[in-house]
Design a protein around this motif. Structure first.
Motif, short mmCIF file in Angstrom:
data_model
loop_
_atom_site.label_atom_id
_atom_site.label_comp_id
_atom_site.label_asym_id
_atom_site.label_seq_id
_atom_site.Cartn_x
_atom_site.Cartn_y
_atom_site.Cartn_z
N MET A 97 37.70 35.78 33.94
CA MET A 97 38.31 36.84 34.74
C MET A 97 38.48 36.35 36.18
N ILE A 98 39.70 36.44 36.71
CA ILE A 98 39.97 36.00 38.09
C ILE A 98 40.13 37.26 38.95
N VAL A 99 39.26 37.36 39.98
CA VAL A 99 39.27 38.57 40.82
C VAL A 99 39.46 38.20 42.29
N LEU A 100 40.34 38.96 42.94
CA LEU A 100 40.55 38.83 44.39
C LEU A 100 39.71 39.90 45.08
N GLY A 101 38.94 39.50 46.09
CA GLY A 101 38.14 40.47 46.87
C GLY A 101 38.68 40.55 48.28
N ILE A 102 38.77 41.78 48.82
CA ILE A 102 39.28 41.97 50.19
C ILE A 102 38.28 42.82 50.98
N GLU A 103 38.01 42.39 52.22
CA GLU A 103 37.04 43.09 53.07
C GLU A 103 37.64 43.35 54.45
N THR A 104 37.65 44.63 54.87
CA THR A 104 38.13 44.98 56.23
C THR A 104 37.33 46.15 56.81
N SER A 105 36.01 46.22 56.52
CA SER A 105 35.29 47.43 56.93
C SER A 105 34.98 47.49 58.42
N CYS A 106 35.00 46.31 59.09
CA CYS A 106 34.66 46.32 60.52
C CYS A 106 35.58 45.35 61.26
N ASP A 107 35.04 44.24 61.76
CA ASP A 107 35.88 43.36 62.58
C ASP A 107 36.13 42.00 61.94
N GLU A 108 35.98 41.92 60.62
CA GLU A 108 36.34 40.69 59.92
C GLU A 108 37.38 41.00 58.86
N THR A 109 38.51 40.27 58.87
CA THR A 109 39.47 40.39 57.77
C THR A 109 39.13 39.24 56.83
N ALA A 110 38.73 39.58 55.59
CA ALA A 110 38.28 38.50 54.70
C ALA A 110 38.83 38.70 53.29
N ALA A 111 39.04 37.57 52.61
CA ALA A 111 39.48 37.61 51.22
C ALA A 111 38.89 36.41 50.48
N ALA A 112 38.67 36.59 49.18
CA ALA A 112 38.13 35.49 48.37
C ALA A 112 38.61 35.67 46.94
N VAL A 113 38.67 34.56 46.22
CA VAL A 113 39.03 34.60 44.80
C VAL A 113 37.87 34.01 44.01
N ILE A 114 37.43 34.74 43.00
CA ILE A 114 36.31 34.28 42.17
C ILE A 114 36.77 34.18 40.71
N ASP A 115 36.25 33.15 40.05
CA ASP A 115 36.46 33.01 38.61
C ASP A 115 35.14 33.42 37.97
N TYR A 116 35.11 34.57 37.33
CA TYR A 116 33.86 35.13 36.80
C TYR A 116 33.89 35.11 35.27
N GLN A 117 32.89 34.44 34.70
CA GLN A 117 32.85 34.31 33.23
C GLN A 117 31.54 34.85 32.68
N GLY A 118 31.10 36.02 33.10
CA GLY A 118 29.86 36.59 32.58
C GLY A 118 28.64 35.94 33.19
N SER A 119 28.02 34.98 32.48
CA SER A 119 26.80 34.39 33.02
C SER A 119 27.10 33.29 34.06
N GLU A 120 28.35 32.94 34.22
CA GLU A 120 28.72 31.91 35.21
C GLU A 120 29.86 32.40 36.09
N TRP A 121 29.88 31.89 37.28
CA TRP A 121 30.99 32.24 38.18
C TRP A 121 31.19 31.11 39.19
N ARG A 122 32.40 31.06 39.74
CA ARG A 122 32.74 30.02 40.69
C ARG A 122 33.73 30.60 41.70
N LEU A 123 33.42 30.39 42.97
CA LEU A 123 34.35 30.84 44.01
C LEU A 123 35.50 29.84 44.09
N LEU A 124 36.72 30.32 43.98
CA LEU A 124 37.86 29.41 44.04
C LEU A 124 38.37 29.27 45.48
#
Ligand code: KG4
Ligand code: ZN
Length: 333
Positions: A1-28
């Protein structure tokens, strides 16, 4: 599963993509655009300016995260975005942007709790960390000890009744003349000392919960008595301020450990980057985990990871939802 995460709750604009496979995951990929320079001249975050900056940065930050990951929007299995708690105008920017992407490209959507993101960040970086654990969340806006039994299963043990630990660092740093946010700079100066002439009250040891607002009054009074301060005095004050804040955090964490059967501790949030705090917590009789330094502060990776864990449980959030300025983690399920 490839998921994009977005964060803007305060003063950082951030994004990340993770490859999540249940017991394993890797930040892309992960990208953070900080607004500290923009807010520095005002001595704190100006919500209106922060929101506008998010709007400008979001397309660039998200694009960079996707390009670095080598993933197109069509390849995403989900988008997670911070829904709260935080500054409402700032949250809305990320939330609406993510909704737009979800709607336009037919991608499952999930609103993530920012503090849950922090709570799960130590797990993102330490796959050997398993539930349950006691989590000390110490950021610019939050200070709490939470028993973490599973995703969405959080029991609040203690919380600050006024300032957060990061706020205490930043306000003290401001009094010593450091530019905003100041906490990390104060800590760097403090780490060059081994003692201090000055004594500050040990913060609220007796009652339950944390309280840091008295600290800044004590420092203000001390500075008034001192008049102008030289570099030596500034260093000694920084040392004693750090000791006082770290002492309060470790004391309460020790208490929480003593009254719990859980023997695993995780630290998270901006202040968990503090070296003195890390050293003292490592002395506790427990297995201790920290996030990587770049995942202590606000980031998109913790949001992508939390979203992946929840998507994996079959959850999604309706596009017909609002952001939450206040959203306590103990109310999650
Ligand atoms: O988690 P975070 O990036 O933002 C919030 O969600 O609030 O935390 C930022 C806070 C700031 O108050 C900053 O001064 C503090 O974390 N901080 C530190 C250190 N690095 C960041 N405080 C003490 N020592 C540090 N090394
Ligand atoms: Zn945060």
């Amino acid at each position: 599963m490839i998921v994009l995460g977005i964060e803007t709750s305060c003063d950082e604009t951030a994004a990340a993509v993770i490859d999540y496979q249940g017991s394993e995951w890797r930040l892309l990929s992960e990208v953070v655009s900080s607004q500290i320079a923009l807010h520095q001249e005002y001595g704190g975050v100006v919500p209106e300016l922060a929101s506008r900056e998010h709007l400008t940065n979001l397309p660039l930050v998200v694009e960079e995260a996707l390009v670095t990951a080598g993933i197109s929007l069509e390849e995403l299995d989900g988008i997670g975005v911070t829904r709260g708690p935080g500054l409402k105008g700032c949250l809305l920017m990320g939330y609406c942007y993510a909704k737009g992407l979800s709607l336009a490209h037919d991608i499952p959507f999930l609103g993530v709790n920012h503090i849950e993101g922090h709570i799960l960040a130590p797990m993102l970086d330490n796959p050997s960390l398993s539930f349950p654990y006691l989590c000390l969340v110490v950021s610019g806006g939050h200070t709490e000890i939470v028993e973490v039994h599973g995703v969405g299963d959080y029991k609040l043990i203690a919380r600050t009744i006024d300032d957060a630990a990061g706020e205490a660092f930043d306000k003290s740093a401001h009094l010593l003349g450091f530019p905003y946010p100041g906490g990390a700079a104060l800590s760097r100066l403090a780490d060059t000392r081994e003692s201090s002439r000055f004594l500050l009250p040990r913060v609220m040891r007796e009652q339950a919960g944390f309280s840091f607002s008295g600290l800044k009054t004590a420092i203000a009074l001390l500075l008034k008595r001192q008049g102008t301060i030289d570099e030596e005095t500034k260093g000694e004050l920084a040392f004693t301020i750090q000791e006082s804040i770290v002492d309060a955090l470790v004391y309460k964490l020790k208490g929480a450990l003593a009254s719990s059967s859980i023997r695993t501790v995780a630290l998270t949030g901006g202040v968990s980057a503090n070296r003195r705090l890390r050293r003292e917590v490592e002395k506790l009789k427990a297995d201790v985990y920290f996030p990587q330094m770049n995942h202590c502060m606000d980031n998109g990776a913790m949001i992508a990871f939390t979203a992946a864990l929840r998507f994996a449980r079959g959850e999604t959030t309706s596009l017909d939802t609002e952001v939450f300025g206040r959203w306590p983690v103990e109310e999650l399920s």
